[in-house]
Design a protein around this motif. Sequence first.
Motif, mmCIF file in Angstrom:
data_model
loop_
_atom_site.group_PDB
_atom_site.id
_atom_site.type_symbol
_atom_site.label_atom_id
_atom_site.label_comp_id
_atom_site.label_asym_id
_atom_site.label_seq_id
_atom_site.Cartn_x
_atom_site.Cartn_y
_atom_site.Cartn_z
ATOM 1 N N ASP A 93 -17.664 -30.878 111.130
ATOM 2 C CA ASP A 93 -17.418 -31.679 109.854
ATOM 3 C C ASP A 93 -18.712 -31.477 108.874
ATOM 4 O O ASP A 93 -18.436 -31.723 107.826
ATOM 5 N N ALA A 94 -19.813 -30.749 109.276
ATOM 6 C CA ALA A 94 -20.917 -30.749 108.272
ATOM 7 C C ALA A 94 -20.422 -29.603 107.179
ATOM 8 O O ALA A 94 -20.806 -29.750 105.995
ATOM 9 N N ALA A 95 -19.532 -28.667 107.866
ATOM 10 C CA ALA A 95 -19.069 -27.648 106.692
ATOM 11 C C ALA A 95 -18.203 -28.382 105.894
ATOM 12 O O ALA A 95 -18.413 -28.019 104.316
ATOM 13 N N ASP A 96 -17.464 -29.072 106.119
ATOM 14 C CA ASP A 96 -16.539 -30.087 104.972
ATOM 15 C C ASP A 96 -17.471 -30.761 104.291
ATOM 16 O O ASP A 96 -17.036 -30.875 102.980
ATOM 17 N N ALA A 97 -18.510 -31.355 104.550
ATOM 18 C CA ALA A 97 -19.274 -32.294 103.857
ATOM 19 C C ALA A 97 -19.870 -31.435 102.858
ATOM 20 O O ALA A 97 -19.950 -31.777 101.739
ATOM 21 N N MET A 98 -20.246 -29.965 102.954
ATOM 22 C CA MET A 98 -20.903 -29.326 102.295
ATOM 23 C C MET A 98 -19.992 -28.883 101.171
ATOM 24 O O MET A 98 -20.448 -28.496 100.012
ATOM 25 N N LEU A 99 -18.680 -28.695 101.687
ATOM 26 C CA LEU A 99 -17.844 -28.108 100.698
ATOM 27 C C LEU A 99 -17.597 -29.257 99.450
ATOM 28 O O LEU A 99 -17.361 -29.114 98.252
ATOM 29 N N GLN A 100 -17.583 -30.748 100.183
ATOM 30 C CA GLN A 100 -17.411 -31.683 99.045
ATOM 31 C C GLN A 100 -18.665 -31.559 98.081
ATOM 32 O O GLN A 100 -18.376 -32.090 97.114
ATOM 33 N N MET A 101 -19.819 -31.603 98.838
ATOM 34 C CA MET A 101 -21.126 -31.539 97.967
ATOM 35 C C MET A 101 -20.847 -30.271 96.831
ATOM 36 O O MET A 101 -21.306 -30.542 95.534
ATOM 37 N N ALA A 102 -20.513 -29.145 97.203
ATOM 38 C CA ALA A 102 -20.568 -28.165 96.393
ATOM 39 C C ALA A 102 -19.295 -28.413 95.232
ATOM 40 O O ALA A 102 -19.590 -28.170 94.014
ATOM 41 N N LEU A 103 -18.281 -28.928 95.706
ATOM 42 C CA LEU A 103 -17.179 -29.209 94.846
ATOM 43 C C LEU A 103 -17.516 -30.135 93.627
ATOM 44 O O LEU A 103 -17.374 -29.905 92.389
ATOM 45 N N SER A 104 -18.383 -31.159 94.231
ATOM 46 C CA SER A 104 -18.912 -32.149 92.896
ATOM 47 C C SER A 104 -19.743 -31.528 92.403
ATOM 48 O O SER A 104 -19.747 -31.838 90.970
ATOM 49 N N ALA A 105 -20.667 -30.392 92.726
ATOM 50 C CA ALA A 105 -21.643 -29.926 91.615
ATOM 51 C C ALA A 105 -21.016 -28.920 90.808
ATOM 52 O O ALA A 105 -21.335 -28.950 89.583
ATOM 53 N N GLU A 106 -19.926 -28.205 91.380
ATOM 54 C CA GLU A 106 -19.048 -27.403 90.305
ATOM 55 C C GLU A 106 -18.468 -28.222 89.240
ATOM 56 O O GLU A 106 -18.526 -27.673 88.186
ATOM 57 N N PHE A 107 -17.765 -29.467 89.492
ATOM 58 C CA PHE A 107 -17.167 -30.393 88.754
ATOM 59 C C PHE A 107 -18.180 -30.767 87.628
ATOM 60 O O PHE A 107 -17.907 -30.790 86.509
ATOM 61 N N SER A 108 -19.488 -30.808 87.954
ATOM 62 C CA SER A 108 -20.430 -31.332 87.044
ATOM 63 C C SER A 108 -21.162 -30.238 86.270
ATOM 64 O O SER A 108 -21.985 -30.689 85.688
ATOM 65 N N GLY A 109 -20.673 -28.934 86.652
ATOM 66 C CA GLY A 109 -21.294 -27.945 85.753
ATOM 67 C C GLY A 109 -22.529 -27.601 86.418
ATOM 68 O O GLY A 109 -23.391 -26.744 85.698
ATOM 69 N N GLU A 110 -22.939 -27.722 87.789
ATOM 70 C CA GLU A 110 -24.106 -27.370 88.437
ATOM 71 C C GLU A 110 -23.830 -26.144 89.107
ATOM 72 O O GLU A 110 -23.807 -26.169 90.400
ATOM 73 N N SER A 111 -23.378 -24.964 88.533
ATOM 74 C CA SER A 111 -23.007 -23.720 89.464
ATOM 75 C C SER A 111 -23.910 -23.586 90.430
ATOM 76 O O SER A 111 -23.482 -22.981 91.560
ATOM 77 N N LYS A 112 -25.389 -23.469 90.185
ATOM 78 C CA LYS A 112 -26.442 -23.190 91.177
ATOM 79 C C LYS A 112 -26.128 -23.690 92.343
ATOM 80 O O LYS A 112 -26.154 -23.447 93.456
ATOM 81 N N THR A 113 -26.442 -25.287 92.108
ATOM 82 C CA THR A 113 -26.300 -26.135 93.454
ATOM 83 C C THR A 113 -24.925 -25.817 94.038
ATOM 84 O O THR A 113 -24.826 -25.972 95.429
ATOM 85 N N ALA A 114 -23.891 -25.724 93.358
ATOM 86 C CA ALA A 114 -22.666 -25.452 93.982
ATOM 87 C C ALA A 114 -22.583 -24.140 94.934
ATOM 88 O O ALA A 114 -22.255 -24.329 96.244
ATOM 89 N N GLN A 115 -23.323 -23.163 94.176
ATOM 90 C CA GLN A 115 -23.176 -21.914 95.050
ATOM 91 C C GLN A 115 -24.037 -22.076 96.352
ATOM 92 O O GLN A 115 -23.954 -21.424 97.147
ATOM 93 N N GLU A 116 -25.300 -22.697 96.285
ATOM 94 C CA GLU A 116 -26.322 -23.160 97.194
ATOM 95 C C GLU A 116 -25.274 -23.751 98.426
ATOM 96 O O GLU A 116 -25.583 -23.182 99.617
ATOM 97 N N TRP A 117 -24.688 -24.804 98.114
ATOM 98 C CA TRP A 117 -23.911 -25.490 99.335
ATOM 99 C C TRP A 117 -22.807 -24.590 99.707
ATOM 100 O O TRP A 117 -22.260 -24.726 101.026
#
Length: 350
Positions: A161-185
């Motif tokens: 489930d850690a992978a799913d949690a990372m996807l959620q955090m990446a998706l949130s960053a992507e929606f917020s325009g934080e592409s670098k953070t999204a790519q990291e997750w």
Amino acid sequence: MFFSATFSPRGGRNAPEVTGGISKAMERLVPELQEIDEKLVSGSGNMEVLQAGRADVLEKLVSAATDGKERADWIRQFADTVSAAAQAGEYTGGVARLREFAAKLSADKASEEELAYVVYRTIAAAHNLEMQQPEADYEKLQGNYLDNLKAFVTKYPQSPDAADAMLQMALSAEFSGESKTAQEWYGKASKGFASTLPGRKAAGALRRLELVGNRFGLEGKTLDQRNFSSSSYLGGPVVYHCWASWCEGCKAEMRALKELQAKYAKTKLKIVGINFDNSEADFARRTTFLQEGKFPWVHLVDEGGLDSDLAVGYGILTLPLNIVVDSSGKVVKTGVHWTELDGVIEGLVK
């Protein structure tokens, strides 16, 4: 603000298969669980009482399990069904019950995998319930949710489930325009869980983010089973709109896209729908919606919903999603909100 689009329980309401000898306690508890399930299916009885009673029986089954696999199966069923009942409004004490159960497992020195399974579903259930409240502070709740996900990944880095949690955090960053953070997750999920579905979705999302400035090559089948190739759509801007019939936001966007296509008709603006429905009921709704809406563009289909090859390959984690391509076939922007589309298209046709 969004709800998880990728999470799916790794269990269900059906009782786990019992192997080997069965204890006296198990002989009594399994029929008791089946009786409660029959009442839940038929709707005969107080849902709150039935769900609480079901949780009681499942806890006893965990204690009565004769081997590790059987115990883990009952634990997963407890977490899945109590979480689902809480979010469906059938068990108001469900989240508290999940937390109590997790505390008991911790005290009993349960395995990290078993504990993580329960904790993650507690986080998801609590967040979704809070977001449903009439006066919910969405921004604050989303922030708390992301903090809980980060804490989960830190404590249980090896949990599936850690992978799913990372996807959620990446998706949130992507929606917020934080592409670098999204790519990291997305990168962490894809590297750490490469062989899993969430890991492959993360790799697809990275691929999608890297599309900007590159040619978009897409081939597939249309609803009427004709071959489609994006190479035939050169010469004008194209909006690739990912949607499903169960997604109300998608259908609202399609009505706006219809107006946008009419506005930019002289510029050869084209729209391509990519449908991710995945059930007979969805297919029926899709047919009705398209017939009533009369949307004048082609629709591709890829069976499997958000777990289909196309969705996984491009990391399409939530709907709707728009990808804008210029007249030469190069991607201009991905994840474009429909309110931005007019400005993006206008910039392309000047």
